[in-house]
Design an enzyme around this catalytic site. Structure first.
Site, short mmCIF file in Angstrom:
data_model
loop_
_atom_site.label_atom_id
_atom_site.label_comp_id
_atom_site.label_asym_id
_atom_site.label_seq_id
_atom_site.Cartn_x
_atom_site.Cartn_y
_atom_site.Cartn_z
N ASP A 195 0.90 -1.10 -0.19
CA ASP A 195 -0.27 -0.04 0.25
C ASP A 195 0.95 1.29 -0.15
O ASP A 195 0.41 2.47 -0.42
CB ASP A 195 -0.93 0.11 1.16
CG ASP A 195 -1.97 -1.21 1.13
OD1 ASP A 195 -2.54 -1.30 -0.04
OD2 ASP A 195 -2.33 -1.43 2.12
N HIS A 196 2.19 1.07 0.38
CA HIS A 196 2.93 2.32 0.66
C HIS A 196 4.26 2.27 -0.13
O HIS A 196 5.23 1.89 0.36
CB HIS A 196 3.22 2.38 2.01
CG HIS A 196 3.85 3.62 2.35
ND1 HIS A 196 5.14 4.12 2.33
CD2 HIS A 196 3.24 5.19 2.90
CE1 HIS A 196 5.31 5.47 2.77
NE2 HIS A 196 4.27 5.87 2.95
N PHE A 197 4.17 2.43 -1.27
CA PHE A 197 3.08 2.68 -2.44
C PHE A 197 2.85 1.85 -3.36
O PHE A 197 4.32 1.11 -3.72
CB PHE A 197 3.29 4.10 -3.04
CG PHE A 197 3.32 5.11 -2.00
CD1 PHE A 197 2.21 5.83 -1.13
CD2 PHE A 197 4.48 5.67 -1.52
CE1 PHE A 197 2.24 6.88 -0.13
CE2 PHE A 197 4.53 6.73 -0.59
CZ PHE A 197 3.48 7.30 0.05
N VAL A 202 8.05 2.19 -0.58
CA VAL A 202 9.04 3.02 0.38
C VAL A 202 8.73 2.71 1.83
O VAL A 202 7.47 2.42 1.98
CB VAL A 202 9.28 4.34 0.08
CG1 VAL A 202 9.77 4.46 -1.39
CG2 VAL A 202 8.05 5.21 -0.06
#
Lengths: 289, 136
Positions: A195-197, A202
Site C-alpha cells: 500500500d505504501h506505495f 518505500v
C-alpha cells in the site's frame, strides 16, 4: 488494506480541514501491548493516520494529480493511547498548499482527550502517477467518504494480520544510556509496501520513527528504569528507503535524568542522510503507562 | 531596514531547520556545502521564513530573478551557465564569495551557492513589496 488508516472521513472542507475516524481493532498489525499489558495502537500509526487524512484532503483538492509524501514533522506530541475498541477521531487542518508542498497540523483524540498531535508538518507534493493508480485512489476516497455511521463497526472488522516486525536485522553497536546503531534491510516482501506505495514501495516515515523510538527506549533502560517516548521534534525525511536499501540508524542520548531524556537520531542509506530528528522520553518507573 | 535587522532571526531559523547551533551558522556559509542542506531543507526553510516574516516567497524565485533581463540562451547552454549567465548570476548573488562561482557551472547547482545572506535578501525584498516590484 494493510497500510490505510482512515476508516471514514466525517467532514471535509477541501484544501483546508478534515475530520476522520480510525477504529482500533484487535489483530491489527500495528497493535501492541503497552507497558501495562493493554493492547494499543502504535503511536506512530496514529500519526500516520493523521497524515493520511491530510493527504486525502490535499489529493482530493488537487483532483488526484499529486500526492503528498513524508517530509518534515516539526513536532509529534504523544499524550495518550488508543486501545483496541477505541475509535480515534482524526482532525487535520491544512495551513497552506503550494504547487510543491502541503503544510498542516493535526490532532488525534479518543473520547475527547487528545492522544497525539502533529505540528508544523510539511509534505512535498509529487505526481500521483509515480506512486498510485489515481483511479484506484479516487475509488478508495469515495468509499471512505460514504462508509455510513461512524459509530458502527469498522469496515474491516477483525483481522488476523501478522504483527509488524519492528526489529532491526543487526545491532551494530550498543552502549547503554549513550548510543546505539542498528541496521535493517528492506527486503521488499514487507506487507505494508503493497500500500505504501503500489507503484513505488518505500518505508513509511511513521514506521521508521517507531523503530527509532523503540531502539531509543531500549538504549535508555538501565537498572530497571523505564522511559517512554512523549514526542519527537524536527523529524525530517530527505530520501526514500526502497527495497534492497540497508538503513543504518544511529541514536545518541543527548540528555538523561531521573525524569526525562532527550535523544538525537540520524539514519542513513549508504552514508546518505535519510532521516534526522530528536525524541523526548519521560521516566515511568513503576508506573503503568 | 536592511538585512542586518533580520539576520538574527533568519540565522536562528536556518540553524533550527538544518539542526545546527546558531553560533555555527556563518552569514556567508554555503547552505549546501557547509550545512548539508538538501531540497527538503529548502522547502522547510522557505516555509519557516514565510511564517515568521508573514511573506510569500514564490518557488524558484531566486533562479527566476537571476535570469531576469537576460534571455535563456544567453543565460545557459545545455544546462550549463554561459559566461554572460555567470556574470549575471554573480551580480544577482553579490553576497556569495567570488571563488564559489565556477565557469560553465551546471544550472542545477545554483542552489549550492545560496547563503544565509541570500535568504536575508529574499526576505527583505518580499517584506518591502515583493521581488517583482522591487526590481521592475
Amino acid at each position: 488494506m494493510v497500510f490505510h488508516f482512515v476508516d471514514q472521513i466525517l467532514e471535509l472542507d477541501p484544501g483546508r480541514h478534515a475530520l476522520g475516524i480510525k477504529h482500533v481493532t484487535s489483530g491489527e498489525s500495528f497493535v501492541r501491548p503497552n507497558a501495562g499489558g493493554r493492547a494499543t495502537l502504535l503511536s506512530c500509526i496514529i500519526g500516520e493516520a493523521l497524515g493520511q487524512l491530510g493527504a486525502w484532503n490535499v489529493m482530493a483538492a488537487k483532483d488526484f494529480a499529486v500526492r503528498p509524501v513524508a517530509g518534515v514533522v516539526g513536532e509529534v506530541a504523544i499524550s495518550g493511547e488508543a486501545a483496541v475498541g477505541d475509535s480515534v477521531l482524526l482532525d487535520t487542518t491544512i495551513d497552506s498548499v503550494t504547487d510543491d508542498a502541503v503544510f498542516y497540523h493535526a490532532a488525534a483524540s479518543v473520547g475527547g482527550a487528545t492522544v497525539l498531535r502533529l505540528e508544523n508538518t510539511l509534505g512535498p507534493l509529487l505526481p500521483m502517477e509515480q506512486f498510485n493508480d489515481p483511479k484506484e485512489m479516487r475509488e478508495r476516497f469515495a468509499g471512505i467518504c460514504h462508509s455510513g455511521d461512524s459509530t458502527g463497526a469498522p469496515e474491516t472488522g477483525e483481522s488476523t494480520a501478522p504483527p509488524f516486525d519492528l526489529s532491526f536485522d543487526e545491532i551494530l553497536s550498543f552502549e547503554s544510556c549513550k548510543e546505539a546503531a542498528a541496521v535493517r534491510t528492506l527486503s521488499g516482501s514487507e506487507a505494508f509496501l503493497k500500500d505504501h506505495f503500489p507503484r513505488k514501495p518505500v518505508l513509511p516515515l511513521s514506521l521508521l520513527l517507531e523503530s527509532l523510538l523503540q531502539l531509543g527506549q531500549k538504549l535508555l533502560e538501565d537498572g530497571g528504569s523505564l522511559y517512554v517516548p512523549t514526542g519527537a521534534q524536527r523529524v525530517k525525511m530527505s530520501r526514500f528507503v526502497e527495497p534492497g536499501d540497508s538503513l543504518v540508524v544511529k541514536v545518541r542520548v543527548s540528555e538523561r535524568n531521573a525524569k526525562n531524556a532527550l535523544l538525537k537520531f540520524r539514519s542513513e542509506v549508504e552514508g546518505e542522510r535519510v532521516c534526522v530528528g530528536q525524541a523526548e522520553y519521560r521516566a515511568v518507573i513503576g508506573e503503568n503507562r | 531596514m536592511n538585512t542586518d535587522t533580520i539576520y538574527p532571526k533568519v540565522r536562528e531559523i536556518i540553524a533550527d531547520v538544518l539542526a545546527f547551533d546558531v553560533e555555527e551558522i556563518q552569514r556567508d556559509g554555503s547552505l549546501v556545502d557547509d550545512y548539508s542542506a538538501e531540497s527538503i531543507d529548502f522547502l522547510d526553510l522557505v516555509y519557516q521564513l514565510e511564517r515568521e516574516f508573514k511573506i510569500k516567497i514564490p518557488r524558484g524565485m531566486i533562479e527566476q530573478e537571476a535570469r531576469r533581463g537576460i534571455g535563456d540562451e544567453d543565460f545557459e547552454e545545455h544546462g550549463r551557465l554561459t559566461e554572460k549567465g555567470l556574470e549575471h548570476l554573480k551580480e544577482y548573488l553579490s553576497e556569495v564569495p567570488e571563488d564559489r562561482f565556477t565557469p560553465k557551472m551546471q544550472v542545477s547547482l545554483i542552489p549550492t551557492l545560496f547563503t544565509p545572506e541570500t535568504f536575508c535578501k529574499i526576505v527583505l525584498r518580499e517584506m518591502e513589496g515583493g521581488g517583482q516590484a522591487a526590481s521592475d
